[in-house]
Design a protein around this motif. Sequence first.
Motif, mmCIF file in Angstrom:
data_model
loop_
_atom_site.group_PDB
_atom_site.id
_atom_site.type_symbol
_atom_site.label_atom_id
_atom_site.label_comp_id
_atom_site.label_asym_id
_atom_site.label_seq_id
_atom_site.Cartn_x
_atom_site.Cartn_y
_atom_site.Cartn_z
ATOM 1 N N THR A 185 19.644 -29.623 33.396
ATOM 2 C CA THR A 185 18.240 -29.267 33.594
ATOM 3 C C THR A 185 18.004 -28.845 35.046
ATOM 4 O OG1 THR A 185 17.621 -30.836 31.894
ATOM 5 C CG2 THR A 185 15.884 -30.129 33.376
ATOM 6 N N GLN B 68 13.121 -28.787 28.272
ATOM 7 C CA GLN B 68 13.651 -29.846 27.417
ATOM 8 C C GLN B 68 12.521 -30.614 26.727
ATOM 9 O OE1 GLN B 68 16.368 -32.218 29.617
ATOM 10 N NE2 GLN B 68 17.202 -33.212 27.830
ATOM 11 N N ASP C 18 16.757 -25.197 27.254
ATOM 12 C CA ASP C 18 17.278 -26.520 27.582
ATOM 13 C C ASP C 18 17.138 -27.420 26.357
ATOM 14 O OD1 ASP C 18 18.175 -28.757 28.791
ATOM 15 O OD2 ASP C 18 16.705 -28.771 30.411
#
Lengths: 292, 251
Positions: B50, B86, B162
């Motif tokens: 990330t 994410q 992500d």
Amino acid sequence: MSQEATCNAASSSIANETVGQVVDRGPLNLARILTNRWFLHTVSIVAFFSLWDWLARSNVLGGGSSALARPLEVLEQLAVLTREELAELTLWGHVWASTQRVVVGFSIAAAIAVPLGLFMALNRYVNAIVKPLFDLLKPMPPISWISISILWFGIGETSKVFIIVLGTFVPCLLNAYNGVRLVEPELYDVVRMLGGRRRDEILHVCFPASFPAIFAGLQISLSIAWTCVLAAELVSARSGLGYIIVQGMNLSQPAMVIGGMAVIAAAAWGTTLLVTALERKLCPWKRKIAGL
Amino acid sequence: MQDAARPRTKIEVCNLTKRFGELLVLDDISFSVAEGEFVAIVGPTGCGKTTFLNTLSCLLPASNGQILIDGTPANPKRHNISYVFQEPTCLPWRTVRENVAYGMEVKGRPQKDIDERLDHILNLVGLTQCANLYPNQISASMQQRIAVSRAFAVDPDLLLMDEPYGQLDVKLRFYLEDELVSLWRKLQSTVLFITHNIEEAVYVSERILVLSNKPTRIKAEVKVDLPRPRDFMDPEFVRIREHVTDLIRWW
Ligand SMILES: Nc1ncnc2c1ncn2[C@@H]1O[C@H](COP(=O)(O)OP(=O)(O)OP(=O)(O)O)[C@@H](O)[C@H]1O
Ligand SMILES: [Mg+2]
């Protein structure tokens, strides 16, 4: 929400999700009625007024007939006030006089303090200039300004509006400021990764995100505004709900005093509802918390 | 893919280092991604995947080294980047439809194009029926779909993802993997795709970068030169999958 129904109907092959609502209805029995919210509300309200009435009738608090008025006497007194004029105004005139002061003072404060709070949060130079002055004046209770404002502005409308502006300014500004400060930083990332400018960040994230905090500040301000207007009217006024209370005190009429108090509560509640409605309109996205 | 069809370098990562205070996360990483390439990145939890995408999209400054896109330092204002985070990130005050439209609005597309594109994309990810709900009225996986469609909608040259499909159920994941691949082929965009799912990595990508534990370096690079559509049962597919699995026995 009406859209939820459409979502529920015929879920697509991919979005196999339903957002519909099912109301959980059990059989009606004694336990359910006894624990029902509305039933309990009613019980507590009835108990309150019965206790009040009993206290007034039995005269346990002492003070003879002027000690505590019975609820019905208060209602009667209010009915009389709507018909007969007190200082050339009926009850409605007094309500309007106070409300007008609250609305004017509150609007002035909100119109200055909210933008200023937003500016402070967005620009550190504005913050550096305004903050020390603000911190200096913040702890001073607004009511402490009453005497000086009467000296400056006389006993007319200006001095009352002045007090209200002073009192409501602080929460309006603080909440706008904190509203921007507490925006979740990930939301800025959404704008940034798409190549948004600072302007986009402010318009599309800062402002909408701080709306709920701003409205919380407005609600607090509103109740402070009513406190301030009452204090100012108690000290000096020829009209307004505070004036009714003072008259009731001078005439030894507890029903009038309590009536004035009750009407203030009602008027303050009414203005709160208006702000709540405005918030609903402007922030339809806010999660509704059930039962509050 | 043939090397002749590999004209330009899209992303060039030169000696990228990222520290958080004392903690060294990315340790002198260098690699490049060709234009139109689909690269999957796998690596242990907390190794800095990330962090890498955040530096690439300029959300975080690099401690050392640089990232070039088309030969110039990465800059979301100049490059048409799209990043699926994410965590689902929707703007709570916008409806599903407005959220998906947001990227196109920021990039100043004309309203007519936006509307057409929206109808198409909402249908693609199955959000049409919930278009007018607010994010707090829908489930987390649907919020993640908003983020995916917001990224698809701007036709990005560079798509960063992500673990975009971690939240989704298997059926939807397979479906959106195929959609991603077809979008990639149609737009010829470059895709960086982070995942914990090795099968997914082998299924979608052309190359897999395997990262090490912190301080993170590139441990291995695996080419996936399989025809599409790919078959999970194909012996070659299974071989690559097992090879990558062996590489990432971090423990
Ligand atoms: N803002 C930050 N400040 C300090 N340390 C950070 C910060 N962001 C990440 N880290 C650290 O950097 C390391 C890498 O984090 P990162 O989120 O990039 O991992 P990841 O590879 O994406 O993990 P996962 O697979 O769980 O998503 C972690 O050890 C984390 O604790
Ligand atoms: Mg991560």
